[in-house]
Design an enzyme around this catalytic site. Structure first.
Site, mmCIF file in Angstrom:
data_model
loop_
_atom_site.group_PDB
_atom_site.id
_atom_site.type_symbol
_atom_site.label_atom_id
_atom_site.label_comp_id
_atom_site.label_asym_id
_atom_site.label_seq_id
_atom_site.Cartn_x
_atom_site.Cartn_y
_atom_site.Cartn_z
ATOM 1 N N ARG A 1 -0.782 9.193 -9.931
ATOM 2 C CA ARG A 1 -0.890 7.892 -9.164
ATOM 3 C C ARG A 1 -0.205 6.704 -9.870
ATOM 4 N NH1 ARG A 1 -4.208 7.411 -4.663
ATOM 5 N NH2 ARG A 1 -4.121 5.151 -5.186
ATOM 6 N N HIS B 1 2.353 3.343 -9.020
ATOM 7 C CA HIS B 1 2.343 2.086 -9.293
ATOM 8 C C HIS B 1 3.392 1.401 -10.192
ATOM 9 C CE1 HIS B 1 -1.711 2.167 -7.426
ATOM 10 N NE2 HIS B 1 -2.294 2.638 -8.564
ATOM 11 N N THR C 1 -11.052 -6.729 -4.896
ATOM 12 C CA THR C 1 -12.573 -6.743 -5.471
ATOM 13 C C THR C 1 -12.804 -4.956 -5.357
ATOM 14 O OG1 THR C 1 -13.569 -7.365 -3.484
ATOM 15 C CG2 THR C 1 -13.278 -9.061 -5.227
ATOM 16 N N ARG D 1 1.881 -4.802 6.249
ATOM 17 C CA ARG D 1 1.239 -4.082 5.501
ATOM 18 C C ARG D 1 2.193 -2.565 5.502
ATOM 19 N NH1 ARG D 1 -4.925 -2.229 4.605
ATOM 20 N NH2 ARG D 1 -4.756 -0.645 3.159
ATOM 21 N N GLU E 1 1.331 -13.005 12.614
ATOM 22 C CA GLU E 1 1.759 -12.030 13.192
ATOM 23 C C GLU E 1 1.787 -10.689 12.397
ATOM 24 O OE1 GLU E 1 2.858 -11.893 16.588
ATOM 25 O OE2 GLU E 1 2.598 -13.905 16.629
ATOM 26 N N ASP F 1 0.641 -1.179 0.014
ATOM 27 C CA ASP F 1 -0.032 0.001 0.147
ATOM 28 C C ASP F 1 0.683 1.155 -0.089
ATOM 29 O OD1 ASP F 1 -2.337 1.432 -0.113
ATOM 30 O OD2 ASP F 1 -2.911 1.366 2.104
ATOM 31 N N GLY F 2 0.394 2.224 -0.579
ATOM 32 C CA GLY F 2 0.874 3.728 -0.606
ATOM 33 C C GLY F 2 1.571 4.188 -1.754
ATOM 34 N N ASN F 3 1.170 3.256 -3.211
ATOM 35 C CA ASN F 3 1.838 3.719 -4.290
ATOM 36 C C ASN F 3 1.148 5.306 -4.691
ATOM 37 O OD1 ASN F 3 2.712 1.470 -4.431
ATOM 38 N ND2 ASN F 3 1.414 0.634 -5.956
ATOM 39 N N ASN G 1 -11.027 -2.279 -5.555
ATOM 40 C CA ASN G 1 -10.147 -1.537 -6.096
ATOM 41 C C ASN G 1 -11.090 -1.190 -7.738
ATOM 42 O OD1 ASN G 1 -7.150 -2.811 -5.080
ATOM 43 N ND2 ASN G 1 -8.106 -0.882 -4.324
ATOM 44 N N TRP H 1 2.688 8.216 -2.571
ATOM 45 C CA TRP H 1 4.260 8.265 -3.000
ATOM 46 C C TRP H 1 4.199 9.023 -4.210
ATOM 47 C CZ3 TRP H 1 7.446 6.896 -7.096
ATOM 48 C CH2 TRP H 1 8.702 6.868 -6.779
HETATM 49 C C1 IPE Z 1 -5.539 -2.886 -0.104
HETATM 50 O O1 IPE Z 1 -5.135 -1.409 -0.251
HETATM 51 C C2 IPE Z 1 -5.539 -3.378 -1.422
HETATM 52 C C3 IPE Z 1 -4.229 -3.879 -2.062
HETATM 53 C C4 IPE Z 1 -3.048 -3.597 -1.599
HETATM 54 C C5 IPE Z 1 -4.357 -4.316 -3.482
HETATM 55 P P1 IPE Z 1 -6.256 -0.216 -0.598
HETATM 56 O O2 IPE Z 1 -5.399 0.970 -0.610
HETATM 57 O O3 IPE Z 1 -7.166 -0.393 -1.529
HETATM 58 O O4 IPE Z 1 -6.701 -0.387 0.946
HETATM 59 P P2 IPE Z 1 -7.886 0.738 1.579
HETATM 60 O O5 IPE Z 1 -9.335 1.042 0.616
HETATM 61 O O6 IPE Z 1 -7.071 2.015 1.862
HETATM 62 O O7 IPE Z 1 -8.378 -0.154 2.956
HETATM 63 C C1 IPE Z 2 -1.503 0.009 -3.348
HETATM 64 O O1 IPE Z 2 -1.301 1.650 -3.197
HETATM 65 C C2 IPE Z 2 -1.790 -0.217 -4.753
HETATM 66 C C3 IPE Z 2 -3.098 -0.903 -4.946
HETATM 67 C C4 IPE Z 2 -4.272 -0.936 -4.072
HETATM 68 C C5 IPE Z 2 -3.388 -1.388 -6.490
HETATM 69 P P1 IPE Z 2 -2.399 2.758 -3.474
HETATM 70 O O2 IPE Z 2 -3.012 2.803 -4.853
HETATM 71 O O3 IPE Z 2 -3.530 2.004 -2.692
HETATM 72 O O4 IPE Z 2 -1.783 3.906 -2.747
HETATM 73 P P2 IPE Z 2 -2.288 4.964 -1.885
HETATM 74 O O5 IPE Z 2 -2.935 4.051 -0.435
HETATM 75 O O6 IPE Z 2 -3.647 5.526 -2.497
HETATM 76 O O7 IPE Z 2 -1.224 5.659 -1.393
HETATM 77 MG MG MG Z 3 -4.158 2.617 -0.553
#
Ligand code: IPE
Ligand code: IPE
Ligand code: MG
Length: 248
Positions: A34, A38, A67, A189, A208, A21-23, A69, A26
């Site tokens: 965004r 990725h 699902t 995570r 854990e 998470d966090g792409n 996303n 970033w």
């Molecule tokens: C969880 O991340 C799904 C993946 C990493 C593929 P999200 O960014 O979609 O999760 P939420 O919506 O913030 O909980």
């Molecule tokens: C995780 O990064 C990748 C996917 C869920 C596909 P995000 O796209 O959720 O990045 P943030 O959470 O918005 O920073």
């Molecule tokens: Mg995210």
């Protein structure tokens, strides 16, 4: 010195699951779209996989698309699907050479046909390898998986193929998309979010959790070693008391 040297090889997790998470954040921090994030996330996947191989981890499950996303803006969803197709096509040869098996969990029949084809080809190419099992969670959610399992088990009971007493922990595990794969000992995570977001709910019953503030594109080899060291510093009691664990 690399943290790798500090890792106890006897207690390395066999299965690590990661919510990458966090792409998006970033990318936004660099003033980019965004999708830029990725794209850089792919490099973090490469590094993480190598680190897992260094530790002889047997299964690495990466949550790549949930699902939920699909609810993102169309441009981002399309970009993610294109990235997936391109990345699998580009990486499969190298992954095959490093003995990786590429598999998926999730409702892959809901992905674009070209994506399904890349995934099928990747599996066909790598299925006889003996190295790490790279499991991509795509169009995955734990509630989807548990609903499917419940439906299938109910069908077996209704058809009298099994009795109600046959419904147990093992039977349920065998109807999940992770059938045959041990539950992850460690769930990571990134990005500072402390939630599970519909990932592997059944399988993480005793995992854990390691939460880190690092945004996924910045996650590297040492970060995985650090997570494993954190895991190895914990006492896993499985309902028992410390004194019992110390004796065994
Ligand atoms: C969880 O991340 C799904 C993946 C990493 C593929 P999200 O960014 O979609 O999760 P939420 O919506 O913030 O909980
Ligand atoms: C995780 O990064 C990748 C996917 C869920 C596909 P995000 O796209 O959720 O990045 P943030 O959470 O918005 O920073
Ligand atoms: Mg995210």
């Amino acid at each position: 010195m690399s943290l790798l040297e500090k890792i106890n090889r006897d207690t390395t997790p066999k299965h690590i699951a990661i919510i990458m998470d966090g792409n998006g954040r970033w990318a936004q921090q660099q003033g980019e779209e965004r999708l830029f994030g990725h794209n850089f996330g792919v490099e973090a996947v490469r590094e993480t996989l190598k680190a897992a191989q260094d530790m002889n981890v047997e299964h690495l499950t990466l949550y790549a698309f949930s699902t939920e996303n699909w609810s993102r803006p169309k441009e981002e969803v399309d970009g993610l699907m294109d990235l997936l197709i391109k990345t699998i096509g580009n990486e499969v040869e190298e992954l095959h050479n490093s003995n990786v098996v590429i598999t998926t969990i999730g409702n892959t029949s809901g992905l674009p046909e070209s994506c399904q084809k890349e995934l099928r080809d990747a599996y066909e190419t790598t299925k006889n390898n003996s190295g790490i099992n790279l499991i991509l969670a795509l169009n995955y959610s734990a509630k989807w998986e548990l609903t499917n399992a419940t439906r299938e088990i109910a069908r077996l009971v209704a058809a009298k193929e099994i009795g109600l007493d046959d419904v147990n922990d093992d039977l349920i595990s065998d109807h999940l998309s992770t059938k045959g794969i041990p539950d992850p000992e460690l769930l990571i995570r990134t990005s500072g979010e402390n939630r599970v977001s519909n990932f592997l709910l059944w399988q993480i019953a005793y995992s854990e959790f390691h939460f880190t503030e690092i945004l996924w594109p910045d996650f590297g080899r040492e970060d995985l070693y650090k997570a494993v060291l954190d895991y190895q510093s914990r006492e896993r009691r499985f309902g028992m008391v410390s004194a019992q664990i110390e004796k065994s």
